[in-house]
Design a protein around this motif. Structure first.
Motif, short mmCIF file in Angstrom:
data_model
loop_
_atom_site.label_atom_id
_atom_site.label_comp_id
_atom_site.label_asym_id
_atom_site.label_seq_id
_atom_site.Cartn_x
_atom_site.Cartn_y
_atom_site.Cartn_z
N ALA A 19 0.83 -1.21 0.00
CA ALA A 19 0.00 0.00 0.00
C ALA A 19 0.86 1.26 0.00
CB ALA A 19 -0.94 -0.01 1.20
N LEU A 20 1.95 1.25 0.78
CA LEU A 20 2.86 2.40 0.78
C LEU A 20 3.51 2.59 -0.58
CD1 LEU A 20 4.73 2.06 4.20
CD2 LEU A 20 3.30 3.96 3.47
N THR A 21 3.96 1.49 -1.18
CA THR A 21 4.61 1.55 -2.48
C THR A 21 3.67 2.10 -3.54
OG1 THR A 21 6.06 -0.28 -1.93
CG2 THR A 21 5.74 0.16 -4.26
N LEU A 22 2.46 1.58 -3.59
CA LEU A 22 1.50 2.04 -4.59
C LEU A 22 1.06 3.48 -4.32
CD1 LEU A 22 -0.68 -1.16 -5.09
CD2 LEU A 22 1.16 -0.27 -6.56
N SER A 23 0.97 3.86 -3.05
CA SER A 23 0.61 5.25 -2.73
C SER A 23 1.68 6.23 -3.19
CB SER A 23 0.38 5.40 -1.22
OG SER A 23 -0.68 4.61 -0.80
N PHE A 24 2.94 5.93 -2.86
CA PHE A 24 4.03 6.81 -3.30
C PHE A 24 4.17 6.81 -4.81
CE2 PHE A 24 5.98 6.52 1.07
CZ PHE A 24 5.88 7.87 1.34
N GLY A 25 3.96 5.65 -5.45
CA GLY A 25 4.02 5.58 -6.91
C GLY A 25 2.92 6.41 -7.55
N ALA A 26 1.71 6.30 -7.00
CA ALA A 26 0.59 7.07 -7.54
C ALA A 26 0.78 8.56 -7.30
CB ALA A 26 -0.72 6.61 -6.91
N LEU A 27 1.34 8.91 -6.15
CA LEU A 27 1.61 10.31 -5.85
C LEU A 27 2.63 10.89 -6.83
CD1 LEU A 27 0.98 12.60 -3.85
CD2 LEU A 27 2.92 11.81 -2.51
N SER A 28 3.68 10.11 -7.12
CA SER A 28 4.69 10.60 -8.07
C SER A 28 4.12 10.67 -9.47
CB SER A 28 5.92 9.71 -8.04
OG SER A 28 5.64 8.45 -8.60
N ARG A 29 3.27 9.71 -9.84
CA ARG A 29 2.63 9.74 -11.17
C ARG A 29 1.73 10.96 -11.30
NH1 ARG A 29 1.81 5.86 -14.96
NH2 ARG A 29 3.96 5.50 -14.36
N THR A 30 0.96 11.26 -10.24
CA THR A 30 0.09 12.43 -10.26
C THR A 30 0.91 13.71 -10.38
OG1 THR A 30 -1.50 11.24 -8.88
CG2 THR A 30 -1.76 13.61 -9.02
N ALA A 31 1.99 13.78 -9.63
CA ALA A 31 2.86 14.96 -9.71
C ALA A 31 3.47 15.08 -11.10
CB ALA A 31 3.95 14.89 -8.65
N SER A 32 3.82 13.95 -11.71
CA SER A 32 4.40 13.97 -13.06
C SER A 32 3.38 14.47 -14.08
CB SER A 32 4.87 12.57 -13.46
OG SER A 32 5.94 12.17 -12.66
N VAL A 33 2.13 14.08 -13.92
CA VAL A 33 1.09 14.49 -14.87
C VAL A 33 0.83 15.99 -14.77
CG1 VAL A 33 -1.39 14.30 -15.36
CG2 VAL A 33 -0.02 12.23 -15.02
N PHE A 34 0.77 16.51 -13.54
CA PHE A 34 0.44 17.92 -13.37
C PHE A 34 1.61 18.85 -13.65
CE2 PHE A 34 -3.10 16.29 -10.65
CZ PHE A 34 -4.11 16.77 -11.46
N THR A 35 2.84 18.36 -13.53
CA THR A 35 3.99 19.25 -13.72
C THR A 35 4.74 18.98 -15.02
OG1 THR A 35 5.45 17.74 -12.52
CG2 THR A 35 4.35 19.46 -11.23
N ASN A 36 4.36 17.95 -15.77
CA ASN A 36 5.07 17.55 -16.98
C ASN A 36 6.55 17.30 -16.70
OD1 ASN A 36 2.83 17.59 -18.65
ND2 ASN A 36 3.06 19.77 -19.07
N TYR A 37 6.85 16.76 -15.54
CA TYR A 37 8.21 16.46 -15.10
C TYR A 37 8.24 15.00 -14.70
CZ TYR A 37 12.55 16.93 -12.46
OH TYR A 37 13.82 16.80 -11.99
N SER A 38 8.98 14.20 -15.40
CA SER A 38 8.99 12.76 -15.18
C SER A 38 9.86 12.39 -13.98
CB SER A 38 9.50 12.04 -16.43
OG SER A 38 9.53 10.67 -16.22
N ILE A 39 9.21 12.18 -12.85
CA ILE A 39 9.94 11.86 -11.63
C ILE A 39 10.63 10.51 -11.75
CG2 ILE A 39 9.65 11.34 -9.16
CD1 ILE A 39 7.40 13.44 -9.16
N GLU A 40 9.94 9.52 -12.34
CA GLU A 40 10.56 8.19 -12.44
C GLU A 40 11.80 8.21 -13.32
OE1 GLU A 40 7.00 8.41 -15.13
OE2 GLU A 40 7.16 8.45 -12.97
N ARG A 41 11.78 9.02 -14.38
CA ARG A 41 12.97 9.11 -15.24
C ARG A 41 14.15 9.72 -14.48
NH1 ARG A 41 11.84 5.39 -17.78
NH2 ARG A 41 9.95 5.45 -18.97
N LYS A 42 13.88 10.73 -13.67
CA LYS A 42 14.94 11.35 -12.87
C LYS A 42 15.48 10.37 -11.83
CE LYS A 42 15.05 15.15 -15.00
NZ LYS A 42 16.18 15.41 -15.88
N LEU A 43 14.60 9.55 -11.25
CA LEU A 43 15.06 8.54 -10.30
C LEU A 43 15.90 7.48 -11.00
CD1 LEU A 43 11.91 8.10 -8.03
CD2 LEU A 43 14.11 9.09 -7.39
N TYR A 44 15.49 7.08 -12.21
CA TYR A 44 16.28 6.11 -12.97
C TYR A 44 17.66 6.68 -13.31
CZ TYR A 44 11.94 3.48 -13.70
OH TYR A 44 10.78 2.77 -13.53
N GLU A 45 17.69 7.97 -13.69
CA GLU A 45 18.98 8.61 -13.99
C GLU A 45 19.85 8.69 -12.74
OE1 GLU A 45 18.20 12.41 -15.75
OE2 GLU A 45 17.15 11.52 -17.46
#
Length: 148
Positions: A19-45
């Motif tokens: 539940a924590l993992t999916l919550s943080f993942g969904a939060l980052s996805r929502t932030a990525s959608v609203f800011t047009n900034y890919s959080i997961e790509r930056k974490l991968y980098e």
């Protein structure tokens, strides 16, 4: 009793961490959608890693889970560092400095892994405490969990 069973505690621990993992993942996805900034790509980098599912149909779901795991790991590491600072602040900052200086960007992978281990340990302890409290509230005998 059912609540004192190690299997129930492990199941509750896994469900809480999921539940924590999916919550943080969904939060980052929502932030990525609203800011047009890919959080997961930056974490991968930051981890110097390119996921194998980059150009597949299930890539968004894998990114959601991986981003959630990485954030849980980083938060867990930060909490472990804060706890270490409160207990013995003398050498912690030097140790962290040399840890990052010696490993460079690869240290982010270690931070995520060690933070996940700390998070798993903390969540398991909290779940165990909660289930023992539930047992005592409902009048059942509290039995220590025996492993093995």
């Amino acid at each position: 009793p059912l609540l004192s069973s190690p299997q129930v505690q492990e199941l509750c621990t896994v469900a809480t961490l999921l539940a924590l993992t999916l919550s943080f993942g969904a939060l980052s996805r929502t932030a990525s959608v609203f800011t047009n900034y890919s959080i997961e790509r930056k974490l991968y980098e930051a981890c110097v890693w390119s996921p194998p599912w980059e150009r597949t149909l299930y890539a968004p779901y894998c990114d959601l889970v991986m981003c959630g795991l990485m954030i849980v790991g980083m938060v867990g590491f930060a909490l472990a560092a804060w706890k270490g600072y409160q207990e013995d602040a003398r050498g912690l900052w030097h140790m962290l400095f040399f840890f990052f200086a010696g490993n460079g960007l690869m240290a982010v992978r270690l931070v995520c892994f060690l933070g996940l281990i700390h998070s798993l340990h903390t969540v398991h302890g909290r779940v165990s405490e909660y289930l023992k409290g539930a047992l005592s509230r409902w009048g059942d005998a509290i039995l220590e969990v025996r492993t093995g």
